[in-house]
Design a protein around this motif. Structure first.
Motif, PDB file in Angstrom:
ATOM      1  N   GLN A  46      -8.043  -3.660   4.516  1.00  0.00           N
ATOM      2  CA  GLN A  46      -7.714  -3.148   3.191  1.00  0.00           C
ATOM      3  C   GLN A  46      -6.202  -3.154   2.980  1.00  0.00           C
ATOM      4  OE1 GLN A  46      -9.795   0.714   3.630  1.00  0.00           O
ATOM      5  NE2 GLN A  46     -11.023   0.115   1.849  1.00  0.00           N
ATOM      6  N   ILE A  47      -5.803  -2.988   1.714  1.00  0.00           N
ATOM      7  CA  ILE A  47      -4.399  -2.840   1.360  1.00  0.00           C
ATOM      8  C   ILE A  47      -4.259  -1.638   0.428  1.00  0.00           C
ATOM      9  CG2 ILE A  47      -3.723  -5.254   1.638  1.00  0.00           C
ATOM     10  CD1 ILE A  47      -4.141  -5.694  -1.305  1.00  0.00           C
ATOM     11  N   ALA A  48      -3.085  -1.059   0.418  1.00  0.00           N
ATOM     12  CA  ALA A  48      -2.843   0.124  -0.408  1.00  0.00           C
ATOM     13  C   ALA A  48      -2.151  -0.275  -1.709  1.00  0.00           C
ATOM     14  CB  ALA A  48      -1.971   1.123   0.353  1.00  0.00           C
ATOM     15  N   THR A  66       2.791  11.112  -6.270  1.00  0.00           N
ATOM     16  CA  THR A  66       2.157   9.809  -6.073  1.00  0.00           C
ATOM     17  C   THR A  66       3.069   8.714  -6.615  1.00  0.00           C
ATOM     18  OG1 THR A  66      -0.059  10.756  -6.248  1.00  0.00           O
ATOM     19  CG2 THR A  66       0.138   8.376  -6.608  1.00  0.00           C
ATOM     20  N   ARG A  67       3.065   7.578  -5.936  1.00  0.00           N
ATOM     21  CA  ARG A  67       3.848   6.430  -6.413  1.00  0.00           C
ATOM     22  C   ARG A  67       3.084   5.157  -6.105  1.00  0.00           C
ATOM     23  NH1 ARG A  67      10.282   5.846  -5.911  1.00  0.00           N
ATOM     24  NH2 ARG A  67       9.967   7.698  -7.183  1.00  0.00           N
ATOM     25  N   ARG A  68       3.110   4.228  -7.071  1.00  0.00           N
ATOM     26  CA  ARG A  68       2.476   2.933  -6.870  1.00  0.00           C
ATOM     27  C   ARG A  68       3.374   2.018  -6.055  1.00  0.00           C
ATOM     28  NH1 ARG A  68      -2.688   2.583  -7.760  1.00  0.00           N
ATOM     29  NH2 ARG A  68      -2.429   0.336  -8.124  1.00  0.00           N
ATOM     30  N   LEU A  69       2.784   1.176  -5.242  1.00  0.00           N
ATOM     31  CA  LEU A  69       3.552   0.176  -4.520  1.00  0.00           C
ATOM     32  C   LEU A  69       3.891  -0.981  -5.465  1.00  0.00           C
ATOM     33  CD1 LEU A  69       2.065   1.706  -2.116  1.00  0.00           C
ATOM     34  CD2 LEU A  69       2.364  -0.446  -0.854  1.00  0.00           C
ATOM     35  N   PRO A  70       5.057  -1.579  -5.341  1.00  0.00           N
ATOM     36  CA  PRO A  70       5.386  -2.739  -6.192  1.00  0.00           C
ATOM     37  C   PRO A  70       4.351  -3.845  -6.067  1.00  0.00           C
ATOM     38  CG  PRO A  70       7.329  -1.981  -5.004  1.00  0.00           C
ATOM     39  CD  PRO A  70       6.162  -1.231  -4.438  1.00  0.00           C
ATOM     40  N   THR A  71       3.865  -4.052  -4.840  1.00  0.00           N
ATOM     41  CA  THR A  71       2.810  -5.023  -4.558  1.00  0.00           C
ATOM     42  C   THR A  71       1.869  -4.392  -3.529  1.00  0.00           C
ATOM     43  OG1 THR A  71       4.344  -6.862  -4.894  1.00  0.00           O
ATOM     44  CG2 THR A  71       2.281  -7.356  -3.768  1.00  0.00           C
ATOM     45  N   PRO A  72       0.570  -4.395  -3.761  1.00  0.00           N
ATOM     46  CA  PRO A  72      -0.358  -3.825  -2.779  1.00  0.00           C
ATOM     47  C   PRO A  72      -0.091  -4.388  -1.390  1.00  0.00           C
ATOM     48  CG  PRO A  72      -1.526  -4.344  -4.793  1.00  0.00           C
ATOM     49  CD  PRO A  72      -0.145  -4.908  -4.961  1.00  0.00           C
ATOM     50  N   SER A  73      -0.112  -3.519  -0.388  1.00  0.00           N
ATOM     51  CA  SER A  73       0.297  -3.954   0.951  1.00  0.00           C
ATOM     52  C   SER A  73      -0.308  -3.046   2.015  1.00  0.00           C
ATOM     53  CB  SER A  73       1.821  -3.940   1.054  1.00  0.00           C
ATOM     54  OG  SER A  73       2.250  -4.222   2.368  1.00  0.00           O
ATOM     55  N   HIS A  75       1.517  -3.365   5.077  1.00  0.00           N
ATOM     56  CA  HIS A  75       2.616  -3.512   6.023  1.00  0.00           C
ATOM     57  C   HIS A  75       3.326  -2.168   6.208  1.00  0.00           C
ATOM     58  CE1 HIS A  75       2.266  -7.822   6.426  1.00  0.00           C
ATOM     59  NE2 HIS A  75       2.258  -7.959   5.116  1.00  0.00           N
ATOM     60  N   THR A  76       3.659  -1.856   7.435  1.00  0.00           N
ATOM     61  CA  THR A  76       4.297  -0.575   7.735  1.00  0.00           C
ATOM     62  C   THR A  76       5.583  -0.380   6.943  1.00  0.00           C
ATOM     63  OG1 THR A  76       3.373  -0.605   9.973  1.00  0.00           O
ATOM     64  CG2 THR A  76       5.259   0.846   9.583  1.00  0.00           C
ATOM     65  N   ASP A  77       6.441  -1.396   6.878  1.00  0.00           N
ATOM     66  CA  ASP A  77       7.719  -1.255   6.179  1.00  0.00           C
ATOM     67  C   ASP A  77       7.522  -0.962   4.698  1.00  0.00           C
ATOM     68  OD1 ASP A  77       9.249  -1.519   8.383  1.00  0.00           O
ATOM     69  OD2 ASP A  77       9.915  -3.570   8.003  1.00  0.00           O
ATOM     70  N   ASP A  78       6.533  -1.599   4.077  1.00  0.00           N
ATOM     71  CA  ASP A  78       6.277  -1.358   2.658  1.00  0.00           C
ATOM     72  C   ASP A  78       5.831   0.084   2.423  1.00  0.00           C
ATOM     73  OD1 ASP A  78       6.891  -3.988   2.175  1.00  0.00           O
ATOM     74  OD2 ASP A  78       4.807  -4.662   2.195  1.00  0.00           O
ATOM     75  N   LEU A  79       4.912   0.570   3.263  1.00  0.00           N
ATOM     76  CA  LEU A  79       4.432   1.945   3.128  1.00  0.00           C
ATOM     77  C   LEU A  79       5.551   2.937   3.438  1.00  0.00           C
ATOM     78  CD1 LEU A  79       0.892   1.684   4.800  1.00  0.00           C
ATOM     79  CD2 LEU A  79       1.572   1.191   2.444  1.00  0.00           C
TER      80      LEU A  79
END
Length: 206
Positions: A46-48, A66-73, A75-79
Motif C-alpha cells: 500500500q501507499i499513503a 492531518t496533511r496530504r502527501l504531495p504524491t502518495p508514497s 517511502h520513509t523519507d516522504d513520510l
C-alpha cells in the motif's frame, strides 16, 4: 476464493516514559514512527495519501493535525518529511536539547542528525546554484588574430595580420581584437597573410 480486503488506514504509536519537551528526541520519535509505518505499508503493498499526527499532552488533552502527501508514497523519507511538517505546524518547539545516556536512543539521534545534515546540504547546494545563476557571466575571449612583426634596422615593423596559430607568423606577435584586426585590414596599412587569410574570415574584400 475471496480476496482479503486490506485495511484503509494504518496506525503506529510511540509512548514516552515521561513528559517530553526535548525537540531532538521528539523528532527522533517521529522518524521512528515514519520508519515503522513505511515498512508496514510496503509489506501490505500500500501507499499513503495523507498522514494524521495525534499528540497526547501532559495535561490530559490532545491535538491532532492531518496533511496530504504531495504524491502518495510508502517511502520513509516522504513520510518523515510530512510528519516533521505537521509537527512544525503544531509549534511545540521548546526546551533545550538534552542527550540520553542509552545506546539505542543515541543511535536514533545519530540517524536523525544524518538526515538533518543531508537536508541542509541539499538546501546549500540549491542556494549555491541560485547564487551562481545571478552572477554575471564573464566571457573568456580567446585570441583569434595576431599582428606579426619583423626586425628591421633594430626596430619592429608590422608585417602581416594572421589568424591565431598560423605557422607563417613570426616569433614576434601582438594579439588583436576583432575590431583592431578589421581596422588594420580595412585601412590597408598592414596586409593579411596569404596563407591563413584572416581578411576572408573577417569579411574584408579587396
Amino acid at each position: 476464493m475471496v480476496p482479503r480486503r486490506l485495511p484503509e488506514t494504518a496506525t503506529v504509536a510511540h509512548a514516552f516514559e515521561r513528559d517530553m519537551l526535548d525537540p531532538v528526541l521528539l523528532r527522533a520519535a517521529l522518524l521512528d514512527l515514519a520508519t515503522t509505518l513505511a515498512e508496514r505499508l510496503r509489506a501490505r503493498g500500500q501507499i499513503a495519501g495523507g498522514l494524521t499526527l495525534a499528540v497526547r499532552l501532559a495535561g490530559g488533552g490532545g491535538v491532532e493535525k492531518t496533511r496530504r502527501l504531495p504524491t502518495p508514497s510508502a517511502h520513509t523519507d516522504d513520510l518523515r518529511t510530512v510528519l516533521w511538517q505537521i509537527w512544525d505546524a503544531m509549534a511545540y518547539q521548546r526546551a533545550r536539547i538534552r542527550l540520553p545516556e542509552d545506546l539505542d536512543r543515541l543511535r536514533i539521534l545519530e540517524r536523525l542528525a544524518e538526515i538533518i545534515l543531508r537536508d541542509i546540504r541539499i538546501k546549500i547546494a540549491e542556494a549555491e546554484k541560485r547564487v551562481a545563476a545571478m552572477r554575471p557571466v564573464r566571457e573568456r575571449h580567446e585570441v583569434q588574430w595576431v599582428l606579426s612583426y619583423l626586425r628591421e634596422g633594430g626596430r619592429s615593423v608590422a608585417d602581416r595580420i594572421h589568424a591565431s596559430g598560423c605557422g607563417m607568423a613570426s616569433s614576434h606577435t601582438k594579439p588583436l581584437t576583432q575590431d583592431q584586426a578589421l581596422q588594420l585590414l580595412s585601412s590597408r596599412r598592414v596586409p593579411a597573410c596569404e596563407i591563413c587569410r584572416p581578411d576572408t574570415d573577417l569579411g574584408v574584400l579587396d
